[in-house]
Design a protein around this motif. Structure first.
Motif, mmCIF file in Angstrom:
data_model
loop_
_atom_site.group_PDB
_atom_site.id
_atom_site.type_symbol
_atom_site.label_atom_id
_atom_site.label_comp_id
_atom_site.label_asym_id
_atom_site.label_seq_id
_atom_site.Cartn_x
_atom_site.Cartn_y
_atom_site.Cartn_z
ATOM 1 N N ILE A 123 26.981 16.670 21.331
ATOM 2 C CA ILE A 123 26.105 17.510 21.088
ATOM 3 C C ILE A 123 26.463 19.214 20.494
ATOM 4 C CG2 ILE A 123 24.813 18.969 22.780
ATOM 5 C CD1 ILE A 123 26.053 16.874 24.771
ATOM 6 N N ASP A 124 27.588 18.891 20.746
ATOM 7 C CA ASP A 124 28.061 20.750 19.493
ATOM 8 C C ASP A 124 27.490 20.194 18.598
ATOM 9 O OD1 ASP A 124 28.377 22.029 21.515
ATOM 10 O OD2 ASP A 124 30.499 22.030 21.423
ATOM 11 N N ALA A 125 28.204 19.195 17.485
ATOM 12 C CA ALA A 125 28.057 18.341 16.771
ATOM 13 C C ALA A 125 26.428 18.017 15.694
ATOM 14 C CB ALA A 125 29.281 17.107 16.197
ATOM 15 N N THR A 183 23.786 19.520 17.318
ATOM 16 C CA THR A 183 22.965 21.137 17.254
ATOM 17 C C THR A 183 23.348 21.229 15.568
ATOM 18 O OG1 THR A 183 23.470 21.082 19.363
ATOM 19 C CG2 THR A 183 23.307 23.312 18.515
ATOM 20 N N ASP A 184 24.959 21.334 15.329
ATOM 21 C CA ASP A 184 24.922 22.092 14.035
ATOM 22 C C ASP A 184 23.879 21.292 13.398
ATOM 23 O OD1 ASP A 184 26.362 24.107 15.529
ATOM 24 O OD2 ASP A 184 28.410 22.963 15.336
ATOM 25 N N HIS A 202 18.992 23.873 22.938
ATOM 26 C CA HIS A 202 20.271 23.678 22.622
ATOM 27 C C HIS A 202 20.233 24.730 20.779
ATOM 28 C CE1 HIS A 202 23.981 22.125 25.285
ATOM 29 N NE2 HIS A 202 22.509 21.837 25.508
ATOM 30 N N THR A 203 18.865 24.368 19.905
ATOM 31 C CA THR A 203 18.485 24.441 18.841
ATOM 32 C C THR A 203 17.329 23.968 18.686
ATOM 33 O OG1 THR A 203 18.963 25.428 16.406
ATOM 34 C CG2 THR A 203 19.083 23.096 17.235
ATOM 35 N N THR A 256 19.287 19.265 26.114
ATOM 36 C CA THR A 256 20.066 18.203 26.840
ATOM 37 C C THR A 256 19.435 18.979 28.507
ATOM 38 O OG1 THR A 256 20.937 20.069 27.296
ATOM 39 C CG2 THR A 256 21.987 18.237 25.680
ATOM 40 N N GLY A 291 30.654 16.385 24.804
ATOM 41 C CA GLY A 291 30.670 18.003 24.483
ATOM 42 C C GLY A 291 30.926 17.748 23.053
ATOM 43 N N GLU A 292 31.997 17.320 22.473
ATOM 44 C CA GLU A 292 31.920 17.261 20.709
ATOM 45 C C GLU A 292 30.532 16.543 20.296
ATOM 46 O OE1 GLU A 292 35.448 16.150 17.903
ATOM 47 O OE2 GLU A 292 35.489 15.220 19.682
#
Length: 469
Positions: A294-296, A298-299, A343-344, A362, A291-292
């Motif tokens: 994939i968020d990073a 994407t950012d 995601h982006t 994903t 989770g962390e």
């Protein structure tokens, strides 16, 4: 708009063919050059020149060949920014990125040719029966065919050991990025005929590979084209070094810093708009940090701003042409239609230029195009795995085997990662290593060991001379 010429026997001359095509700036879609499409007569003349020049070049002392080649490397380094500007015009690479890669390639070229000073071109083994001398002789005239994504660095990488070992070369760059090859050879100060340049598409490449006088073909390109090169050279009982496509995996273990690792993976997936043979094209991340991570990721992807590579704020230049962008978007569309989440990115921008945004997916599975075929674009498809072992297993399940990257803090996992069938394994640093690296691709990614001493073994033929006691 300049019409490009071939370099044959030290002279710049027009192609003997009568067909040409325009080289298009992928950021503006404007023509930046007119390139010949090639002809068998161009090849015949270039190989003639390489064959004529080879005995005198091979007769020079090794130290003199190294001196001349090192001087060229220094000139290339001085002109790295200029060459990067040209690469930007012809294939879109941001100038800052191109300058760094060309500067590094000039240093690597210099280091590679310096290896000739320590290479055992001749060694003698003494026994009671007499002396056996093993002499490694150059192959003669050779061919180097390079792709469009890193025209200057890949040319230098192939040429160094071939030339230092005493071979001459006929170089054919991609018809999609010939401008930088022309300038690279304009900067060259070697004896006439040692390096010859012939421009064109398959109409130049096919007769070059088929010429009986070519002792080795060093080819970098697609799997399909590589198969044809390998079949041709094999049928003629000649050597080939084939560096072909990749679908490189990265395995991200639990316990690593998910944010820092995501930034590293973003660079590995998106640098040069993903148009690198060893780009990270399959990402397997442990569920404990997924989770962390994939968020990073994407950012990080959202920081890869699109634009013309001449703009210093640009991180992501265009893809090389419309055809390549269509491939990339087809992979995204196929994945989304079969259940993947974006995601982006994932959309074709409006306006001029063959741009495509950094894209994170994903929900992908190993049956999708984006996980099976080489994408060569700025995509990062992410698969969540339940264990490091599952990540290794899925990373290994590919017909490709160019390179692989693993991020882990576990020494046992580092050792286990060696089982991935790949020519290069990077642990905790993508693109790590120095000029001493040697490798051979696995699977459909190619054949023929190269790098360091292996490059000189490939560039020479051993002969044993036994003198009785």
């Amino acid at each position: 708009m300049k019409t490009l010429q071939n370099l044959i026997g030290g002279n710049w001359e027009d192609s003997r063919g009568d067909e040409f095509h325009e080289v298009i700036n992928p950021a503006t879609e404007e023509p930046v050059g007119r390139c010949p499409s090639g002809s068998p007569e161009d090849i015949r003349r270039a190989v003639d020149a390489a064959v004529r020049a080879q005995p005198a070049w091979a007769a020079l002392p090794v130290a003199e060949r190294v001196r001349l080649l090192s001087r060229w490397a220094d000139t290339v380094a001085e002109h790295a920014a200029e060459l990067a500007e040209i690469e930007c015009h012809e294939m879109g690479k941001p100038v800052a990125l191109g300058t760094a890669f060309i500067g590094g390639a000039a240093q690597a070229f210099k280091a590679a040719v310096a290896e000739a000073l320590d290479y055992a071109f001749e060694e003698t083994i003494t026994s009671p029966a007499g002396n056996t001398t093993i002499a490694r002789q150059p192959l003669g005239a050779t061919a180097v065919i390079v792709p469009w994504n890193f025209p200057v660095p890949m040319t230098l990488g192939a040429l160094g050991p071939l030339l230092a070992a005493g071979n001459t070369v006929v170089l054919k760059p991609s018809e999609r990025s010939p401008l930088s090859a022309v300038r690279l050879l304009e900067l060259m100060d070697l004896p006439a005929g040692v390096v010859n340049l012939v421009l064109g598409d398959a109409r130049a490449g096919a007769p070059l590979v088929a010429d009986e006088r070519i002792g080795l073909v060093h080819f970098t390109g697609s799997v399909d084209a590589g198969r044809r090169v390998g079949a041709e050279t094999g049928g003629r009982l000649r050597r080939s070094i084939l560096e072909l496509g990749g679908k490189d995996p990265v395995v991200v273990d639990a316990g690593v810093d998910p944010v820092a690792t995501a930034a590293a993976v973003a660079f590995g997936a998106f640098a040069n708009s993903g148009q690198i043979c060893t780009s990270m094209e399959r990402v397997y991340v442990h569920r404990d940090i997924a989770g962390e991570f994939i968020d990073a990721l994407t950012d990080a992807a959202r920081t890869y701003t699109l634009g013309d590579g001449h703009d210093e704020t640009t991180v992501l230049g265009p893809l090389v042409d419309q055809r390549q962008r269509d491939i990339v978007h087809r992979h995204v569309t196929d994945a989304v239609e079969r259940g993947a989440a974006v995601h982006t990115g994932g959309t074709v921008p409006e306006g001029k230029g063959f741009f495509y945004p950094a894209t994170v997916l994903t929900g992908v599975d190993d049956s999708m195009l984006v996980m099976q075929e080489e994408t060569f674009g700025p995509l990062a498809p992410v698969v969540i795995v339940s264990s490091f072992e599952e990540g290794l297993e899925r990373a290994s399940a590919s017909r490709f085997g160019l390179a692989a990257t693993v991020y882990t803090n576990d020494p046992a996992h580092m050792a286990a990662a060696r089982a991935i069938p790949a020519g290069v394994l990077w642990v905790n640093q993508w693109q790590g290593g120095g000029p001493e690296r040697l490798y051979e691709p696995a699977g459909d990614s190619g054949m023929g060991a190269t790098g360091a001493r292996a490059a000189y073994d490939a560039a020479t033929r051993p002969t044993s001379i036994h003198t009785a006691a």
